[in-house]
Design an enzyme around this catalytic site. Structure first.
Site, short mmCIF file in Angstrom:
data_model
loop_
_atom_site.label_atom_id
_atom_site.label_comp_id
_atom_site.label_asym_id
_atom_site.label_seq_id
_atom_site.Cartn_x
_atom_site.Cartn_y
_atom_site.Cartn_z
N THR A 54 -9.65 -1.88 -11.59
CA THR A 54 -8.38 -1.34 -12.10
C THR A 54 -8.22 -1.62 -13.60
O THR A 54 -8.77 -2.60 -14.11
CB THR A 54 -7.19 -1.97 -11.34
N ASP A 55 -7.43 -0.81 -14.26
CA ASP A 55 -7.16 -1.05 -15.69
C ASP A 55 -6.36 -2.34 -15.90
O ASP A 55 -6.30 -2.87 -17.00
CB ASP A 55 -6.44 0.15 -16.33
N GLU A 56 -5.73 -2.85 -14.82
CA GLU A 56 -4.90 -4.06 -14.97
C GLU A 56 -5.72 -5.28 -15.37
O GLU A 56 -5.17 -6.27 -15.84
CB GLU A 56 -4.13 -4.35 -13.68
N TYR B 79 -2.70 -10.62 -8.91
CA TYR B 79 -3.48 -9.44 -8.46
C TYR B 79 -4.55 -9.09 -9.49
O TYR B 79 -5.74 -8.98 -9.18
CB TYR B 79 -2.55 -8.24 -8.24
N LYS C 234 -8.73 -9.22 -9.30
CA LYS C 234 -9.60 -8.05 -9.52
C LYS C 234 -10.59 -8.33 -10.66
O LYS C 234 -11.76 -7.95 -10.60
CB LYS C 234 -8.77 -6.80 -9.83
P1 NAD Z 1 -3.91 0.19 -0.47
O1 NAD Z 1 -3.16 -1.09 -0.42
O2 NAD Z 1 -3.20 1.45 -0.18
O3 NAD Z 1 -5.17 0.11 0.51
C1 NAD Z 1 -5.94 -1.02 0.66
C2 NAD Z 1 -6.73 -0.89 1.96
O4 NAD Z 1 -7.59 -2.04 2.08
C3 NAD Z 1 -5.87 -0.86 3.21
O5 NAD Z 1 -6.32 0.15 4.08
C4 NAD Z 1 -6.06 -2.23 3.84
O6 NAD Z 1 -5.94 -2.24 5.25
C5 NAD Z 1 -7.49 -2.55 3.40
N1 NAD Z 1 -7.78 -3.99 3.37
C6 NAD Z 1 -7.02 -4.97 2.83
N2 NAD Z 1 -7.60 -6.16 3.01
C7 NAD Z 1 -8.78 -5.93 3.67
C8 NAD Z 1 -9.84 -6.75 4.12
N3 NAD Z 1 -9.81 -8.09 3.96
N4 NAD Z 1 -10.89 -6.18 4.73
C9 NAD Z 1 -10.93 -4.82 4.92
N5 NAD Z 1 -9.95 -4.00 4.54
C10 NAD Z 1 -8.89 -4.55 3.90
O7 NAD Z 1 -4.57 0.23 -1.91
P2 NAD Z 1 -4.95 1.46 -2.86
O8 NAD Z 1 -3.81 1.74 -3.76
O9 NAD Z 1 -5.53 2.55 -2.02
O10 NAD Z 1 -6.10 0.79 -3.75
C11 NAD Z 1 -7.45 0.84 -3.33
C12 NAD Z 1 -8.31 0.16 -4.37
O11 NAD Z 1 -8.15 0.79 -5.63
C13 NAD Z 1 -7.94 -1.31 -4.60
O12 NAD Z 1 -9.14 -2.04 -4.77
C14 NAD Z 1 -7.13 -1.30 -5.89
O13 NAD Z 1 -7.29 -2.52 -6.58
C15 NAD Z 1 -7.78 -0.14 -6.63
N6 NAD Z 1 -6.93 0.58 -7.58
C16 NAD Z 1 -5.74 1.10 -7.19
C17 NAD Z 1 -4.97 1.85 -8.09
C18 NAD Z 1 -3.66 2.46 -7.68
O14 NAD Z 1 -2.96 3.02 -8.54
N7 NAD Z 1 -3.26 2.47 -6.41
C19 NAD Z 1 -5.43 2.04 -9.39
C20 NAD Z 1 -6.66 1.47 -9.78
C21 NAD Z 1 -7.40 0.76 -8.85
O1 TDX Z 2 10.56 -1.12 -7.53
C1 TDX Z 2 9.84 -1.00 -8.53
N1 TDX Z 2 10.43 -0.85 -9.76
C2 TDX Z 2 9.73 -0.76 -10.93
O2 TDX Z 2 10.31 -0.62 -12.00
C3 TDX Z 2 8.39 -1.03 -8.47
C4 TDX Z 2 7.70 -1.19 -7.17
C5 TDX Z 2 7.70 -0.91 -9.66
N2 TDX Z 2 8.34 -0.80 -10.85
C6 TDX Z 2 7.54 -0.69 -12.10
C7 TDX Z 2 6.48 -1.76 -12.28
C8 TDX Z 2 5.41 -1.03 -13.04
O3 TDX Z 2 5.67 -1.07 -14.43
O4 TDX Z 2 6.82 0.54 -12.02
C9 TDX Z 2 5.50 0.42 -12.56
C10 TDX Z 2 4.50 0.76 -11.48
O5 TDX Z 2 4.58 -0.24 -10.48
P1 TDX Z 2 3.61 -0.22 -9.19
O6 TDX Z 2 3.76 1.09 -8.51
O7 TDX Z 2 3.88 -1.47 -8.42
O8 TDX Z 2 2.17 -0.21 -9.88
P2 TDX Z 2 1.45 -1.23 -10.87
O9 TDX Z 2 2.08 -2.56 -10.88
O10 TDX Z 2 1.31 -0.53 -12.20
O11 TDX Z 2 0.02 -1.34 -10.14
C11 TDX Z 2 -0.62 -0.15 -9.60
O12 TDX Z 2 -1.56 0.38 -10.53
C12 TDX Z 2 -2.74 -0.31 -10.77
C13 TDX Z 2 -1.32 -0.47 -8.29
O13 TDX Z 2 -0.38 -1.04 -7.38
C14 TDX Z 2 -2.50 -1.38 -8.47
O14 TDX Z 2 -3.18 -1.57 -7.24
C15 TDX Z 2 -3.45 -0.72 -9.48
O15 TDX Z 2 -4.50 -1.59 -9.77
#
Ligand code: NAD
Ligand code: TDX
Length: 338
Positions: A125-127, A150, A154
């Site tokens: 992730t970019d985080e 988190y 990562k």
């Molecule tokens: P999500 O929380 O929706 O899904 C995570 C999945 O992993 C779930 O299905 C959960 O059951 C499974 N999981 C959790 N712990 C596990 C374990 N110990 N063994 C096997 N499975 C397990 O997350 P997401 O938003 O789909 O993110 C997926 C990946 O992408 C993550 O690695 C996250 O860091 C990365 N990512 C997410 C975003 C975003 O914006 N959502 C952006 C960049 C990177």
């Molecule tokens: O209730 C809220 N109010 C609010 O202001 C929530 C849930 C979030 N926020 C803000 C926090 C962040 O600045 O909105 C922005 C986005 O929040 P999230 O949806 O929680 O995302 P973020 O923290 O940016 O992280 C997401 O992007 C990078 C994913 O959850 C991560 O898994 C991914 O790596």
């Protein structure tokens, strides 16, 4: 390809599996997922009878089961999506994030190394880069400076993945993507939370001053990038993924309210997230230049499709919101938000 997808029952993983089944119908896909609160088999109901798709209920910390599955399906490629993914939860429960995201990744790498997996792709992730000021972009050369448990978990995983390349010669890639949005996004995250709360005329919690900036990418564009890296990524390389769609949270929330014809008075500023990163913005020129990746979705199209999806999938999110999610919501927002 015999592809093991971990975390395939979550948001991005399930979109990716659906994408790959369409793009490469001859490939075998094994979805290995622990089905935590964020993993939902309903996300893949439409593909569950596909003969090339298999589901295994398992934890990436379970090495024995991983060996069994890799042997059973003659897996040659691994994509690791499995993770604890929500920043706010990592503030309450950092230990779980270290266990899943760090130890789980290392367990998977060990299996990949010993089983001579041809390609291991870590979905990062970019985080991991931390926070930007008002100017500049994250490139692959930006030093890692994670701020939340988190992000730190990562970033740690990324370092271990790198070490398996340098030390053991495992063919790895790491992708670092901007914030994704789209269908099947779990309602704890900002965009689905705002859409659903607005539909239910509930208050919309905006952290701090609402001016934190996120860079948004439609999930299918992320899936296409991952597909390219899997097939063409040079061993050991890191790729940033994003499409220069930076928005302040408050502007995004307002835009969603306007699209739904809901009043701005639903917005409720609440306490800021501790360690809240101010701005993310990705420079994705490397993946564009080296692999020819080009995002297909304009933000306007992606957000309209996403809103439409939540309007037509009420049963999916109503079920989630009626269960254990309720106690998380109460813990996170307390009585400030009903
Ligand atoms: P999500 O929380 O929706 O899904 C995570 C999945 O992993 C779930 O299905 C959960 O059951 C499974 N999981 C959790 N712990 C596990 C374990 N110990 N063994 C096997 N499975 C397990 O997350 P997401 O938003 O789909 O993110 C997926 C990946 O992408 C993550 O690695 C996250 O860091 C990365 N990512 C997410 C975003 C975003 O914006 N959502 C952006 C960049 C990177
Ligand atoms: O209730 C809220 N109010 C609010 O202001 C929530 C849930 C979030 N926020 C803000 C926090 C962040 O600045 O909105 C922005 C986005 O929040 P999230 O949806 O929680 O995302 P973020 O923290 O940016 O992280 C997401 O992007 C990078 C994913 O959850 C991560 O898994 C991914 O790596």
């Amino acid at each position: 390809m015999k592809l093991l997808v971990t975390g395939g029952a979550g948001f991005i993983g399930s979109n990716f599996i659906r994408y790959m089944i369409k793009a490469h119908p001859g490939d075998t896909i094994i979805n290995f997922d622990a089905l935590t609160y964020a993993g939902n088999p309903e996300n893949l109901e439409d593909v569950q009878n596909n003969p090339h798709y298999h589901f295994v209920h398992g934890d990436i910390c379970n090495e024995e089961l991983l060996y069994f599955v890799v042997d059973q399906f003659a897996v040659d490629t691994i994509v690791n999506f499995a993770a604890a993914s929500h920043v706010d939860r990592s503030i309450y429960e950092p230990g779980l994030f270290i266990k899943t995201n760090v130890l789980g990744t290392q367990t998977l790498l060990e299996v990949a190394k010993n089983k001579h997996i041809k390609k291991y792709l870590q979905i990062s992730t970019d985080e991991v880069y931390g926070s930007l000021g008002s100017a500049g972009y994250f490139t692959e050369a930006t030093p890692l400076a994670p701020n939340s448990p988190y992000a730190a978990s990562k970033a740690s995983a990324d370092m271990i993945v790198r070490s398996y390349f340098e030390t053991y010669g495992l063919d790895i890639n790491i992708t670092r993507c901007a914030n994704n949005y789209g269908p099947w996004h779990f309602p704890e995250k900002l965009i689905p939370l705002i859409i659903i709360n607005a539909l239910e005329n509930k208050e919309l919690p905006v952290y701090g001053d609402g001016k934190n900036i996120r860079d948004w990418l439609y999930v299918d564009d992320h899936c296409a990038a991952i597909d390219l890296v899997l097939h063409q990524g040079k061993p050991g390389e890191v790729f940033n993924i994003g499409n220069h769609h930076e928005m302040r949270n408050i502007d995004l929330v307002t835009l969603i309210l306007d699209k739904l014809n809901k009043p701005h008075r639903l917005i409720n500023y609440v306490s800021d997230r501790p360690g809240h990163d101010r701005r993310y913005a990705i420079d994705a020129s490397k993946i564009k230049a080296e692999l020819g990746w080009q995002p297909q979705y304009r933000f306007e199209t992606g957000i309209n499709e996403t809103i439409q999806w939540y309007l037509t999938h009420k049963k999916w999110w109503q079920k989630i919101r009626s269960g254990a999610y309720k106690s998380y919501y109460k813990h996170q927002y307390g009585s400030a938000i009903e």
